[in-house]
Design a protein around this motif. Structure first.
Motif, mmCIF file in Angstrom:
data_model
loop_
_atom_site.group_PDB
_atom_site.id
_atom_site.type_symbol
_atom_site.label_atom_id
_atom_site.label_comp_id
_atom_site.label_asym_id
_atom_site.label_seq_id
_atom_site.Cartn_x
_atom_site.Cartn_y
_atom_site.Cartn_z
ATOM 1 N N LEU A 1 0.803 6.672 4.211
ATOM 2 C CA LEU A 1 0.067 7.915 4.443
ATOM 3 C C LEU A 1 0.759 8.812 5.455
ATOM 4 O O LEU A 1 0.705 10.032 5.343
ATOM 5 N N GLY B 1 0.812 -1.200 0.000
ATOM 6 C CA GLY B 1 0.000 0.000 0.000
ATOM 7 C C GLY B 1 0.849 1.255 0.000
ATOM 8 O O GLY B 1 2.080 1.202 -0.073
ATOM 9 N N THR C 1 1.791 4.463 8.691
ATOM 10 C CA THR C 1 0.420 4.099 8.359
ATOM 11 C C THR C 1 0.385 3.788 6.876
ATOM 12 O O THR C 1 0.762 4.623 6.053
ATOM 13 N N VAL C 2 -0.048 2.571 6.527
ATOM 14 C CA VAL C 2 -0.078 2.119 5.137
ATOM 15 C C VAL C 2 -1.525 1.867 4.748
ATOM 16 O O VAL C 2 -2.277 1.231 5.486
ATOM 17 N N ARG C 3 -1.912 2.385 3.567
ATOM 18 C CA ARG C 3 -3.290 2.251 3.083
ATOM 19 C C ARG C 3 -3.292 1.513 1.756
ATOM 20 O O ARG C 3 -2.483 1.782 0.879
ATOM 21 N N ARG C 4 -4.208 0.585 1.617
ATOM 22 C CA ARG C 4 -4.408 -0.113 0.351
ATOM 23 C C ARG C 4 -5.888 -0.205 0.072
ATOM 24 O O ARG C 4 -6.715 -0.022 0.973
ATOM 25 N N ARG D 1 -7.905 9.498 1.568
ATOM 26 C CA ARG D 1 -9.047 8.712 2.034
ATOM 27 C C ARG D 1 -10.324 9.101 1.301
ATOM 28 O O ARG D 1 -11.207 8.271 1.097
ATOM 29 N N TYR E 1 -3.639 12.200 4.421
ATOM 30 C CA TYR E 1 -4.974 11.745 4.814
ATOM 31 C C TYR E 1 -6.037 12.127 3.797
ATOM 32 O O TYR E 1 -7.109 11.536 3.768
ATOM 33 N N GLU F 1 -6.473 0.396 6.149
ATOM 34 C CA GLU F 1 -5.265 1.011 6.682
ATOM 35 C C GLU F 1 -4.733 0.182 7.836
ATOM 36 O O GLU F 1 -5.494 -0.295 8.666
ATOM 37 N N ARG F 2 -3.427 0.033 7.850
ATOM 38 C CA ARG F 2 -2.774 -0.636 8.969
ATOM 39 C C ARG F 2 -1.626 0.217 9.442
ATOM 40 O O ARG F 2 -0.975 0.909 8.655
ATOM 41 N N GLY G 1 -11.134 0.977 1.389
ATOM 42 C CA GLY G 1 -9.806 1.296 1.890
ATOM 43 C C GLY G 1 -9.500 0.560 3.179
ATOM 44 O O GLY G 1 -10.341 0.479 4.076
#
Length: 134
Positions: A53, A50, A65-68, A106, A103, A76-77, A74
């Motif tokens: 962020l 991802g 913070t990684v978003r995929r 998103r 952010y 996020e982890r 979406g």
């Protein structure tokens, strides 16, 4: 005799837990995070790919913070950078991020979700030098 502050003592204790094989990860980069997952008595590695962020913290408490996007939703982890549960990080693509936190991604949908590649002018520059030499 010099006095040491509590912060210096804590940083000295945490220095042993810092990983040294972490690549340079910036906000906007697309990364693969290889996480060790323990299921019963077996251990496997799961890859989470991802866009980064945000980066927070420093030293042993630094996190990303990684978003995929999975099926138009979406996910996020938040990964601690120096966690022993993380097998490795791979930076696949560097992006041109002009903010410290992304952010606003998103709320984006479709092509506007994509970030500009940091090497965006590289192909044109290589083509220009090739024609100049000829």
């Amino acid at each position: 005799m010099a006095r040491t502050s509590a912060v210096e003592i804590i940083e000295g204790l945490n220095a042993g837990a810092l990983k040294t094989d972490i690549p340079v990860i910036a906000v906007g980069d697309t990364v693969n995070v290889h996480t060790r997952i323990v299921e019963g008595d077996k251990e496997r590695i799961q890859v989470f790919q991802g866009v980064v962020l945000a980066r927070t913290g420093r030293g042993v408490t630094s996190m990303i913070t990684v978003r995929r996007i999975v099926e138009d939703m979406g996910v996020e982890r938040i990964f601690p950078l120096h966690s022993p549960r993380i097998a490795k990080y791979e930076v696949l693509r560097k992006a041109d991020a002009r903010r410290a936190k992304l952010y606003f991604l998103r709320d984006r949908v479709g092509k506007s979700r994509r970030l500009r590649d940091k090497r965006r002018g590289l192909e044109k520059a290589v083509a220009d030098t090739a024609t100049a030499k000829a």
